[in-house]
Design a protein around this motif. Structure first.
Motif, PDB file in Angstrom:
ATOM      1  N   ALA A  89      -5.776  -7.922  -8.199  1.00 20.57           N
ATOM      2  CA  ALA A  89      -4.636  -8.483  -7.438  1.00 20.57           C
ATOM      3  C   ALA A  89      -3.339  -7.414  -7.766  1.00 20.57           C
ATOM      4  CB  ALA A  89      -4.222  -9.697  -7.953  1.00 20.57           C
ATOM      5  N   THR A  90      -3.244  -6.986  -9.022  1.00 26.92           N
ATOM      6  CA  THR A  90      -2.298  -5.974  -9.155  1.00 26.92           C
ATOM      7  C   THR A  90      -2.436  -4.848  -8.295  1.00 26.92           C
ATOM      8  OG1 THR A  90      -2.110  -6.645 -11.517  1.00 26.92           O
ATOM      9  CG2 THR A  90      -1.291  -4.415 -11.094  1.00 26.92           C
ATOM     10  N   ALA A  91      -3.521  -4.385  -8.079  1.00 24.13           N
ATOM     11  CA  ALA A  91      -3.776  -3.119  -7.335  1.00 24.13           C
ATOM     12  C   ALA A  91      -3.389  -3.300  -5.793  1.00 24.13           C
ATOM     13  CB  ALA A  91      -5.043  -2.603  -7.546  1.00 24.13           C
ATOM     14  N   VAL A  92      -4.033  -4.703  -5.472  1.00 17.53           N
ATOM     15  CA  VAL A  92      -3.756  -4.968  -4.169  1.00 17.53           C
ATOM     16  C   VAL A  92      -2.366  -5.267  -3.599  1.00 17.53           C
ATOM     17  CG1 VAL A  92      -4.257  -6.901  -2.260  1.00 17.53           C
ATOM     18  CG2 VAL A  92      -5.996  -6.067  -3.914  1.00 17.53           C
ATOM     19  N   LEU A  93      -1.479  -5.915  -4.582  1.00 22.43           N
ATOM     20  CA  LEU A  93      -0.086  -6.078  -4.047  1.00 22.43           C
ATOM     21  C   LEU A  93       0.633  -4.774  -4.253  1.00 22.43           C
ATOM     22  CD1 LEU A  93      -0.848  -9.203  -4.361  1.00 22.43           C
ATOM     23  CD2 LEU A  93       1.146  -9.722  -5.512  1.00 22.43           C
ATOM     24  N   ALA A  94       0.409  -4.147  -5.300  1.00 19.72           N
ATOM     25  CA  ALA A  94       1.245  -2.795  -5.545  1.00 19.72           C
ATOM     26  C   ALA A  94       0.699  -1.732  -4.318  1.00 19.72           C
ATOM     27  CB  ALA A  94       0.701  -2.334  -6.898  1.00 19.72           C
ATOM     28  N   GLY A  95      -0.613  -1.847  -3.894  1.00 15.70           N
ATOM     29  CA  GLY A  95      -0.989  -1.133  -2.610  1.00 15.70           C
ATOM     30  C   GLY A  95      -0.156  -1.268  -1.477  1.00 15.70           C
ATOM     31  N   PHE A  96      -0.216  -2.648  -1.056  1.00 19.79           N
ATOM     32  CA  PHE A  96       0.172  -3.240  -0.128  1.00 19.79           C
ATOM     33  C   PHE A  96       1.832  -2.760  -0.005  1.00 19.79           C
ATOM     34  CE2 PHE A  96       2.519  -6.111   2.572  1.00 19.79           C
ATOM     35  CZ  PHE A  96       1.589  -6.370   3.891  1.00 19.79           C
ATOM     36  N   ARG A  97       2.360  -3.093  -1.183  1.00 17.29           N
ATOM     37  CA  ARG A  97       3.976  -2.580  -1.454  1.00 17.29           C
ATOM     38  C   ARG A  97       4.179  -1.391  -1.015  1.00 17.29           C
ATOM     39  NH1 ARG A  97       5.361  -2.611  -7.447  1.00 17.29           N
ATOM     40  NH2 ARG A  97       4.253  -0.716  -7.178  1.00 17.29           N
ATOM     41  N   GLU A  98       3.475  -0.509  -1.238  1.00 14.45           N
ATOM     42  CA  GLU A  98       3.838   0.871  -0.962  1.00 14.45           C
ATOM     43  C   GLU A  98       3.535   1.369   0.396  1.00 14.45           C
ATOM     44  OE1 GLU A  98       5.433   2.932  -3.092  1.00 14.45           O
ATOM     45  OE2 GLU A  98       5.411   0.984  -4.465  1.00 14.45           O
ATOM     46  N   LEU A  99       2.448   0.761   0.862  1.00 16.82           N
ATOM     47  CA  LEU A  99       1.814   1.210   2.460  1.00 16.82           C
ATOM     48  C   LEU A  99       2.850   0.593   3.287  1.00 16.82           C
ATOM     49  CD1 LEU A  99      -0.416   1.972   4.515  1.00 16.82           C
ATOM     50  CD2 LEU A  99      -1.334  -0.078   4.067  1.00 16.82           C
TER      51      LEU A  99
END
Length: 452
Positions: free
Chosen positions: A217-227
């Protein structure tokens, strides 16, 4: 008194002695089991005027019900009057001018069915049984918001019955102060009996849900935030936390487990859809997905089954300027405690077109926020109310220091009345002036209330 009200209305006037009373008083959130003096099933504006005047003259509390989805139960009241607009749900589309006019009781399912026939849409909600009026008056966050703006940004005009029983049209050309206040100010200013919207060409979208392991989830939320910061505005959707429902595309042995998720919606050229949505797959391995081209109304109704009438509801909300690493960790401390498959946490992006309206351009004040978070506690068993309400509150308390002071009023609980000024920031005093003009006696107080 009731007889005189019946004489003035075409729709049903239902009281405790009538067979339909229990059905008529019921709202979606089963926590609110109230007993109105009368429910008026309005069929036209005249019925609404009669019901408003009856409540005002007899000094009765007045509740207004559109879709019936108000989490705090504002669509019902003990010993008062309920104006039920659900018989007023016609939607008329003007495909030449790309507008649609919806009755005050229309749902987004009604609206999308009418507009989709012409390959058109506007920003609606996430659940198709939600009322068009209630969602729009609070702002209107949905899949298309990054590209088209909020629902209220696409509002062209509204028909309104005010506290003195007058019928007004609010638009950029008539009663402009009222029109400004309706776009985010909630149900504070009158009964909205019809809404006219601008439409855009949206017919088939590419998207759907993807499930990721909670450990990612950390990678998913951080990735969404940047994208999502500078993604094409046709890209909508949101990250979420969700218990896997028993759906065929999810492995059976994983049903009932909590996951991180992204629900994507590409509303641009379909040939680009797979490329755009595939960017979410780069964040982490996908455990299960149901992604592809589909009619926009299909996505808008995809999760209706998770929100049937009769659940217990308790929600909390905040706007978020930056989804920081610390905020993500606060989410993860609670995400595995989702009370039931019905409960969810959504983090909606509200940048793009939402940012092109100035903070004082409408009543919706948080035009600089990048996300709107909702912690939506929903469960079937009232015996679990105390424990599940505590889960929502503790989750909220943990993410609040990483969020703005105000939140989206459509996602707020009944105990959030103390946050009204924070929700409207610089717009609050102007809203209070409009309230004093159109509802000085605060007849319309069963809402996130702006006190005149």
């Amino acid at each position: 008194m009731i007889d005189s009200l019946r004489e003035r209305t075409r729709g049903q006037v239902i009281t405790a002695g009538d067979e339909e009373y229990d059905a008529a008083r019921r709202v979606n959130n089963a926590m609110h089991d109230k007993r109105p003096q009368v429910v008026v099933r309005c069929e036209n504006v005249g019925d609404v005027i009669a019901a408003v005047e009856y409540a005002r003259t007899n000094e009765l509390d007045l509740a207004v019900r559109g879709g019936g989805h108000s989490v705090p139960g504002f669509g019902t009241v003990d010993d008062g009057v309920v104006i039920d607009l659900r018989a007023m749900r016609n939607v008329r589309v003007d495909p030449v001018n790309r507008t649609a006019r919806a009755g005050g009781g229309a749902t987004w399912g009604d609206f999308n069915a009418a507009t989709h026939a012409f390959g058109l849409a506007t920003t609606g909600g996430i659940i198709s049984t939600t009322g068009v009026g209630g969602l729009t008056l609070g702002g209107g966050i949905g899949y298309l918001a990054r590209g088209l703006g909020l629902s209220c940004d696409n509002l062209v005009s509204a028909d309104v019955v005010t506290a003195d029983g007058k019928f007004l049209i609010a638009s950029e050309k008539e009663n402009e102060d009222l029109f400004w206040a309706l776009r985010g100010g909630g149900g504070n200013f009158g009964v909205v009996t019809a809404l006219e919207f601008r439409l855009a060409p949206v017919a088939t979208i590419y998207g759907g849900p993807m499930f990721f392991e909670l450990s990612d989830a950390t990678a998913v939320l951080a990735g969404f935030r940047e994208l999502i910061k500078d993604a094409p505005e046709q890209l909508g959707g949101f990250p979420a936390f969700q218990i896997a429902p028993p759906l065929p595309f999810i492995p059976e042995d994983r049903h009932g487990e909590p996951f991180a998720a992204i629900v994507g919606c590409w509303a641009g050229d379909l040939d680009e859809g797979e490329t755009q949505i595939s960017k979410f797959r780069e964040f982490a391995p996908v455990m299960a997905e149901h992604v592809g081209a589909m009619p926009y109304p299909a996505l808008n109704s995809a999760f209706d089954a998770l929100v049937p009438p009769g659940l217990q509801h308790y929600w909390k909300a905040n706007f978020v300027s930056e989804l920081t690493d610390e905020a993500i960790q606060a989410h993860l401390r609670h995400a595995d405690g989702l009370p039931s498959v019905n409960s969810t946490v959504h983090i909606y992006p509200i940048n793009g077109a939402c940012h092109r309206v100035t903070p004082d351009g409408t009543a919706f004040a948080y035009r600089d926020a990048n996300f709107a978070t909702v912690i939506a506690g929903m469960w079937p068993d009232p015996a679990q109310n105390d424990a599940n309400i505590e889960w929502v509150r503790s989750y909220y308390d943990d993410v609040a220091p990483h969020s703005e002071a105000g939140g989206y009023i459509n996602f707020m609980a009944g105990d959030d009345q103390g946050r009204i000024r924070e929700n409207y920031r610089q717009n609050y005093d102007r809203l209070a002036e409009v309230k004093r003009k159109y509802d000085p006696g605060n007849l319309f107080h069963l809402n996130q209330n702006i006190v005149p």
